[in-house]
Design a protein around this motif. Structure first.
Motif, PDB file in Angstrom:
ATOM      1  N   LYS A  12      -5.302   6.134  -5.971  1.00 16.13           N
ATOM      2  CA  LYS A  12      -5.461   7.577  -5.763  1.00 16.13           C
ATOM      3  C   LYS A  12      -6.732   8.044  -6.460  1.00 16.13           C
ATOM      4  O   LYS A  12      -7.138   7.480  -7.464  1.00 16.13           O
ATOM      5  CB  LYS A  12      -4.241   8.312  -6.310  1.00 16.13           C
ATOM      6  CG  LYS A  12      -2.996   8.018  -5.485  1.00 16.13           C
ATOM      7  CD  LYS A  12      -1.711   8.513  -6.089  1.00 16.13           C
ATOM      8  CE  LYS A  12      -1.768   9.842  -6.755  1.00 16.13           C
ATOM      9  NZ  LYS A  12      -0.496  10.246  -7.372  1.00 16.13           N
ATOM     10  N   THR A  36      -6.914   6.692  -1.323  1.00 14.33           N
ATOM     11  CA  THR A  36      -6.619   8.073  -0.968  1.00 14.33           C
ATOM     12  C   THR A  36      -7.283   9.060  -1.910  1.00 14.33           C
ATOM     13  O   THR A  36      -7.504   8.770  -3.079  1.00 14.33           O
ATOM     14  CB  THR A  36      -5.086   8.314  -0.928  1.00 14.33           C
ATOM     15  OG1 THR A  36      -4.828   9.614  -0.421  1.00 14.33           O
ATOM     16  CG2 THR A  36      -4.463   8.153  -2.291  1.00 14.33           C
ATOM     17  N   ARG A  38      -8.352  13.719  -1.639  1.00 11.69           N
ATOM     18  CA  ARG A  38      -8.444  14.873  -0.747  1.00 11.69           C
ATOM     19  C   ARG A  38      -9.609  14.742   0.213  1.00 11.69           C
ATOM     20  O   ARG A  38      -9.541  15.171   1.350  1.00 11.69           O
ATOM     21  CB  ARG A  38      -8.620  16.169  -1.557  1.00 11.69           C
ATOM     22  CG  ARG A  38      -7.359  16.610  -2.247  1.00 11.69           C
ATOM     23  CD  ARG A  38      -7.578  17.881  -3.005  1.00 11.69           C
ATOM     24  NE  ARG A  38      -8.564  17.649  -4.062  1.00 11.69           N
ATOM     25  CZ  ARG A  38      -9.048  18.575  -4.853  1.00 11.69           C
ATOM     26  NH1 ARG A  38      -8.693  19.819  -4.730  1.00 11.69           N
ATOM     27  NH2 ARG A  38      -9.909  18.266  -5.791  1.00 11.69           N
ATOM     28  N   GLY A  53      -5.508  12.959   1.603  1.00 13.56           N
ATOM     29  CA  GLY A  53      -4.295  13.677   1.223  1.00 13.56           C
ATOM     30  C   GLY A  53      -4.434  14.288  -0.151  1.00 13.56           C
ATOM     31  O   GLY A  53      -5.204  13.822  -0.983  1.00 13.56           O
ATOM     32  N   ASP A  54      -3.687  15.323  -0.390  1.00 20.04           N
ATOM     33  CA  ASP A  54      -3.704  16.049  -1.653  1.00 20.04           C
ATOM     34  C   ASP A  54      -2.478  15.635  -2.466  1.00 20.04           C
ATOM     35  O   ASP A  54      -1.336  15.853  -2.034  1.00 20.04           O
ATOM     36  CB  ASP A  54      -3.677  17.549  -1.378  1.00 20.04           C
ATOM     37  CG  ASP A  54      -3.910  18.383  -2.613  1.00 20.04           C
ATOM     38  OD1 ASP A  54      -3.641  17.909  -3.745  1.00 20.04           O
ATOM     39  OD2 ASP A  54      -4.359  19.534  -2.452  1.00 20.04           O
ATOM     40  N   ASP A  57       0.769  17.662  -3.017  1.00 18.93           N
ATOM     41  CA  ASP A  57       1.705  17.863  -1.910  1.00 18.93           C
ATOM     42  C   ASP A  57       2.679  16.692  -1.839  1.00 18.93           C
ATOM     43  O   ASP A  57       2.298  15.556  -1.564  1.00 18.93           O
ATOM     44  CB  ASP A  57       0.903  17.979  -0.612  1.00 18.93           C
ATOM     45  CG  ASP A  57       1.748  18.153   0.625  1.00 18.93           C
ATOM     46  OD1 ASP A  57       2.992  18.225   0.521  1.00 18.93           O
ATOM     47  OD2 ASP A  57       1.152  18.206   1.712  1.00 18.93           O
ATOM     48  N   ALA A  60       2.591  14.583   1.232  1.00 20.83           N
ATOM     49  CA  ALA A  60       1.429  13.687   1.309  1.00 20.83           C
ATOM     50  C   ALA A  60       1.725  12.370   0.590  1.00 20.83           C
ATOM     51  O   ALA A  60       1.332  11.300   1.048  1.00 20.83           O
ATOM     52  CB  ALA A  60       0.193  14.356   0.718  1.00 20.83           C
ATOM     53  N   ARG A  63       4.038  10.373   2.853  1.00 16.13           N
ATOM     54  CA  ARG A  63       3.271   9.818   3.981  1.00 16.13           C
ATOM     55  C   ARG A  63       2.399   8.651   3.523  1.00 16.13           C
ATOM     56  O   ARG A  63       2.316   7.619   4.194  1.00 16.13           O
ATOM     57  CB  ARG A  63       2.403  10.906   4.612  1.00 16.13           C
ATOM     58  CG  ARG A  63       1.625  10.432   5.831  1.00 16.13           C
ATOM     59  CD  ARG A  63       0.883  11.581   6.502  1.00 16.13           C
ATOM     60  NE  ARG A  63      -0.135  12.185   5.670  1.00 16.13           N
ATOM     61  CZ  ARG A  63      -1.400  11.760   5.599  1.00 16.13           C
ATOM     62  NH1 ARG A  63      -1.796  10.738   6.325  1.00 16.13           N
ATOM     63  NH2 ARG A  63      -2.261  12.375   4.825  1.00 16.13           N
ATOM     64  N   LEU A  64       1.766   8.785   2.357  1.00 10.19           N
ATOM     65  CA  LEU A  64       0.916   7.725   1.802  1.00 10.19           C
ATOM     66  C   LEU A  64       1.692   6.422   1.669  1.00 10.19           C
ATOM     67  O   LEU A  64       1.248   5.358   2.117  1.00 10.19           O
ATOM     68  CB  LEU A  64       0.377   8.172   0.437  1.00 10.19           C
ATOM     69  CG  LEU A  64      -0.356   7.137  -0.399  1.00 10.19           C
ATOM     70  CD1 LEU A  64      -1.675   6.751   0.263  1.00 10.19           C
ATOM     71  CD2 LEU A  64      -0.606   7.689  -1.800  1.00 10.19           C
TER      72      LEU A  64
END
Length: 172
Positions: A12, A36, A38, A53-54, A57, A60, A63-64
């Protein structure tokens, strides 16, 4: 036939700085990487799955993890490197800035770990790495806060972080 990578980390905060360097290092060692942030751009490297993705959230994070598992079938390492640092004393944060910092630096770590950890436990292995920033600056004789080294045997604090105000700077 696609050769299965030896390990699959999620990184991240991977679009720049330390995160981008971590992605590059994993790739040099032949690992597939789920990257990943933003502002994550599509990677031309087939061994890097880029997902914008943020971290604040929760959906997110879900989903990741789902996309990583669908693509690679496993997650071996989570590198929580995404976060927000405001270069000013916390006493000057607005309520909105504070909320953004807490959501990114605490909730973002929590959401992703909560989704990754069950898969690591089922695999019987995994690593979670938390990368954060230091909030205590080195001693600085320009400070106007409290006694300095000569008076207390400790450095002065440059910014009024809570532990500086309370007199514990240099002890962390």
């Amino acid at each position: 036939m696609h050769r299965r990578p030896w390990k699959v980390p999620i990184v991240k905060g991977a679009s720049q700085g330390i995160g981008a360097g971590i992605v590059a290092a994993y790739r040099r060692h032949g690992h597939a990487v789920v990257a990943t942030s933003r502002s994550m751009a599509l990677s031309m490297d087939s061994g890097v799955l880029s997902i914008a993705g943020d971290v604040r959230d929760r959906s997110a994070a879900e989903r990741l993890v789902a996309v990583a598992l669908a693509r690679f079938g496993r997650i071996d390492t989570l590198v929580n490197n995404a976060g927000i640092f405001l270069g000013k004393p916390f006493t000057e944060y607005t309520a909105e800035e504070f909320t953004n910092v807490v959501d990114a630096n605490l909730a973002g770590f929590f959401h992703t770990m909560q989704h990754v950890l069950p898969h690591m436990l089922r695999q019987g292995s995994g690593h979670i790495v938390q990368i954060t920033t230091t909030l205590v600056h080195p001693g600085d004789s320009r400070s106007t806060l409290g006694p300095g080294p000569a008076e207390q045997g400790r450095p002065r604090c440059r910014d009024p972080w809570p532990w500086c105000v309370l007199g514990t700077a240099g002890q962390m």
